[in-house]
Motif scaffolding. Sequence first.
Motif, PDB file in Angstrom:
ATOM      1  N   PHE A  95       0.836  -1.214   0.000  1.00  0.00           N
ATOM      2  CA  PHE A  95       0.000   0.000   0.000  1.00  0.00           C
ATOM      3  C   PHE A  95       0.862   1.251   0.000  1.00  0.00           C
ATOM      4  O   PHE A  95       1.867   1.334   0.712  1.00  0.00           O
ATOM      5  CB  PHE A  95      -0.910  -0.017   1.232  1.00  0.00           C
ATOM      6  N   VAL A  96       0.474   2.228  -0.815  1.00  0.00           N
ATOM      7  CA  VAL A  96       1.210   3.499  -0.886  1.00  0.00           C
ATOM      8  C   VAL A  96       0.313   4.602  -0.332  1.00  0.00           C
ATOM      9  O   VAL A  96      -0.686   4.970  -0.949  1.00  0.00           O
ATOM     10  CB  VAL A  96       1.595   3.829  -2.347  1.00  0.00           C
ATOM     11  N   ALA A  97       0.661   5.091   0.854  1.00  0.00           N
ATOM     12  CA  ALA A  97      -0.168   6.136   1.470  1.00  0.00           C
ATOM     13  C   ALA A  97       0.157   7.514   0.897  1.00  0.00           C
ATOM     14  O   ALA A  97      -0.733   8.326   0.664  1.00  0.00           O
ATOM     15  CB  ALA A  97       0.026   6.125   2.981  1.00  0.00           C
TER      16      ALA A  97
ATOM     17  N   GLY B  52       5.045  13.631  -1.026  1.00  0.00           N
ATOM     18  CA  GLY B  52       4.392  13.734   0.271  1.00  0.00           C
ATOM     19  C   GLY B  52       2.882  13.931   0.186  1.00  0.00           C
ATOM     20  O   GLY B  52       2.219  14.185   1.193  1.00  0.00           O
ATOM     21  N   VAL B  53       2.341  13.805  -1.040  1.00  0.00           N
ATOM     22  CA  VAL B  53       0.882  13.988  -1.213  1.00  0.00           C
ATOM     23  C   VAL B  53       0.180  12.669  -0.894  1.00  0.00           C
ATOM     24  O   VAL B  53       0.614  11.594  -1.315  1.00  0.00           O
ATOM     25  CB  VAL B  53       0.560  14.407  -2.668  1.00  0.00           C
ATOM     26  N   THR B  54      -0.906  12.738  -0.126  1.00  0.00           N
ATOM     27  CA  THR B  54      -1.666  11.520   0.203  1.00  0.00           C
ATOM     28  C   THR B  54      -2.336  10.963  -1.047  1.00  0.00           C
ATOM     29  O   THR B  54      -3.093  11.661  -1.728  1.00  0.00           O
ATOM     30  CB  THR B  54      -2.747  11.838   1.262  1.00  0.00           C
TER      31      THR B  54
END
Length: 198
Positions: A148-150, A155-157
């Motif tokens: 998973f890539v948060a 640094g953007v969600t």
Amino acid sequence: MQLEVSRRGFMRLGGAALATSTMSALGFGAGEALAASVRPFKLSRATETRSTCPYCSVSCGTLVYSLGDASKNARAEIMHIEGDPDHPVNRGTLCPRGAAILDFVRSAQRLKHPMHRAPGAKEFKRVSWDFALDRVAKLMKEDRDKNFVAKNNDGVTVNRWPTAAAFTTSTQSNEAGLVTYKVLRGTGIVGIENQARI
Ligand code: SF4
């Protein structure tokens, strides 16, 4: 078989039909006897269910007719499928492939149960839905936890799950399609393909 009727025979047949309807009109009951000999319409006792053709992305609407009185031990059997005249996509028509859906329903090769091939095994084995769903859920969770890539590199969600994709069915309504998308997007899956263009 071609029916050969001579001009004379045709007049005789026409006369017999006229006599039958005249007898009926006079109350002699010939009409009732004739009506009793006509087989009832085969769909008159069937249960009608709306569905969608599973074959291609056009997603034509179908009417599925099954026989069975829905009592506890009775098993309804599909006996006829035709195009849904009220469906906006096909207006009652089906292409030759869709018109043959009954063959698909009755096919000996049709997959009806979840099957599982264990690692290293050569054969698929029938498993329960509980087993299949638990197995799928476990593997999905393991993969999602790992990949998973948060946030992206800036640094953007983003909340993405880039290692999973989903292919969903054409045999569902717009509403079911919306729920499908919401559930899958909720997990972070980006690659979603729905066969039907709904
Ligand atoms: S009836 Fe033919 S065109 Fe319509 S969905 Fe089925 S396969 Fe596609």
